[in-house]
Design an enzyme around this catalytic site. Sequence first.
Site, PDB file in Angstrom:
ATOM      1  N   TRP A  23       0.962  -1.107   0.000  1.00  0.00           N
ATOM      2  CA  TRP A  23       0.076  -0.024   0.139  1.00  0.00           C
ATOM      3  C   TRP A  23       0.977   1.271  -0.008  1.00  0.00           C
ATOM      4  O   TRP A  23       1.846   1.316   0.612  1.00  0.00           O
ATOM      5  CB  TRP A  23      -0.957   0.160   1.186  1.00  0.00           C
ATOM      6  CG  TRP A  23      -1.952   1.085   1.232  1.00  0.00           C
ATOM      7  CD1 TRP A  23      -2.039   1.971   1.752  1.00  0.00           C
ATOM      8  CD2 TRP A  23      -3.396   0.808   0.399  1.00  0.00           C
ATOM      9  NE1 TRP A  23      -3.157   2.745   1.481  1.00  0.00           N
ATOM     10  CE2 TRP A  23      -4.038   2.224   0.560  1.00  0.00           C
ATOM     11  CE3 TRP A  23      -3.971  -0.072  -0.553  1.00  0.00           C
ATOM     12  CZ2 TRP A  23      -5.338   2.227  -0.191  1.00  0.00           C
ATOM     13  CZ3 TRP A  23      -4.982   0.095  -1.168  1.00  0.00           C
ATOM     14  CH2 TRP A  23      -5.708   1.170  -0.859  1.00  0.00           C
ATOM     15  N   MET A 194      -0.715  10.983   4.358  1.00  0.00           N
ATOM     16  CA  MET A 194       0.616  10.701   4.261  1.00  0.00           C
ATOM     17  C   MET A 194       0.443   9.188   3.929  1.00  0.00           C
ATOM     18  O   MET A 194      -0.592   8.490   4.065  1.00  0.00           O
ATOM     19  CB  MET A 194       1.205  10.799   5.676  1.00  0.00           C
ATOM     20  CG  MET A 194       0.789  10.285   6.926  1.00  0.00           C
ATOM     21  SD  MET A 194       1.254   8.634   7.199  1.00  0.00           S
ATOM     22  CE  MET A 194       2.742   8.443   7.680  1.00  0.00           C
ATOM     23  N   GLY A 196       1.425   6.104   5.041  1.00  0.00           N
ATOM     24  CA  GLY A 196       0.610   4.995   5.687  1.00  0.00           C
ATOM     25  C   GLY A 196      -0.677   4.775   5.875  1.00  0.00           C
ATOM     26  O   GLY A 196      -1.317   3.784   6.202  1.00  0.00           O
ATOM     27  N   LYS A 197      -1.479   6.038   5.487  1.00  0.00           N
ATOM     28  CA  LYS A 197      -3.006   5.964   5.691  1.00  0.00           C
ATOM     29  C   LYS A 197      -3.683   5.448   4.454  1.00  0.00           C
ATOM     30  O   LYS A 197      -3.200   5.030   3.600  1.00  0.00           O
ATOM     31  CB  LYS A 197      -3.437   7.362   5.899  1.00  0.00           C
ATOM     32  CG  LYS A 197      -2.682   8.236   6.973  1.00  0.00           C
ATOM     33  CD  LYS A 197      -3.100   7.580   8.358  1.00  0.00           C
ATOM     34  CE  LYS A 197      -1.976   8.000   9.412  1.00  0.00           C
ATOM     35  NZ  LYS A 197      -2.125   9.396   9.941  1.00  0.00           N
ATOM     36  N   ALA A 198      -5.075   5.351   4.496  1.00  0.00           N
ATOM     37  CA  ALA A 198      -5.820   4.737   3.558  1.00  0.00           C
ATOM     38  C   ALA A 198      -5.686   5.661   2.270  1.00  0.00           C
ATOM     39  O   ALA A 198      -5.592   5.074   1.109  1.00  0.00           O
ATOM     40  CB  ALA A 198      -7.289   4.555   4.062  1.00  0.00           C
TER      41      ALA A 198
END
Length: 442
Positions: A23, A194, A196-198
């Site tokens: 991701w 950022m 790491g987010k969805a």
Amino acid sequence: MSRLAIMGGAKTVTSEDGDMFAWPIVNKAMEDTVVNVLRDRNMSGTDITKKFERQFADWHGMKYAVGCSSGTASIQSAMYAVGVGAGDEIIAPSITYWASCTQALTLGASVIFADIDPETLCIDPKDIENRITKRTKAIVVVHYLGMPADMDSIMAIAKKNNLKVIEDVSHAHGALYKGKIVGSFGDASGFSLMTGKAFAIGESGIMLTNDRTAYERALLLGHYERHKEISTPELSQAAGIPWGGYKYRMHQMSSAIGLEQLKKFPSEMAEINTAMNYFWDMLEGVPGLGSHRPAKDSGSTKGAWYAPHGLYKSEELGGLSVKRFCDAVSSEGSPASPGCNSALHQHPLFSSVDVYGHGRPTQNAFQSPGIDNSQDRIKLPVSDGIQERTFNIPWFKHFRKEVIEQHAKAFMKVAENYRELLPGDEKISAGQGQWALTARKS
Ligand SMILES: *Cc1c(COP(=O)(O)O)cnc(C)c1O
């Protein structure tokens, strides 16, 4: 069932991860658009960002958006936008990432923590009411780990007490509360975007509001190059230099990626939602394990399920510690760990630290003498015990039944064979949680 892997049995999860957890999903259009920004030497412009802002705001049915350099900046901007200032108090949940609330200190306000609801893990409306004083200015709502907070109750409390509502949507892009998208309920909302987010487009954030003055105040705080948009006389009379002394402009490589991500996010979100619900449906009714998701016919959804967790019920597994449980699941091949974000009220920053040299704790710097907002002695029973009652689960990005079934079976196998784990359970506490959650990359 076969012997537990932690006891020397065979592992349950044998599939390769492949791109199951990778991701964000980066496509050719994203790569091309970044190269174009670079070739056009347009990294620090605002033309692409304004396009992105318009589309992001339209997605939420909101009037105004301000692209920011981080989610942290977007939430500080939201606070300033709705008028949080010296001597005010904001009420925030203790279980969240620090950037939901800590910025209030830079505005001269105190952060007052409320407890969370043990099922939603979001701020508990009943406890908000316990924390309201005549100094309270705003409530910060976090749609924690993708879960929409109880907005009906929260908006009613805010209305009754004349408080502003700021939504931190960093965990819940695209989530619905009773059919309405989160980030569209409060007076202003902030989102981390950022990596790491969805909704992941690089270091950046965005603030949304329907209020023109709030929008202009956000520009005033950290966007000097857009001060010509400011029309409110009290604000425009001294525009030109950002009042906060901050520069929060969004990077146009991020906003360009954002325009591409908007096109594919709905379909990615739908697939993740199907995958995650499939995982929890398999575990429905398994003792010890509770899903952290909205009820099926509520019209509420978790969006793209950022950092999904489960609710652990040790009492249904003979008192087995969550640490021992997670170690056993990890041995089965599905990396699991206990806990979630650390409880913020226990951190000295909200009690004793003098950040700016006021000669008193920053938390109380602008409070009248006699008002002590130190948070280290307050009791938030659910927040204090939450590390023993939560565990992270795999964040599937694709709906691949066999792989998901293997992971679900790993959890099921451990729960069903918990008795074997009791003798070796040293009851090691899950600890204090983490200040920041980290996702598995692969
Ligand atoms: C990540 C995050 C933020 C801050 O966002 P950044 O983009 O990292 O500055 C704020 N609130 C929550 C709940 C977050 O998880």
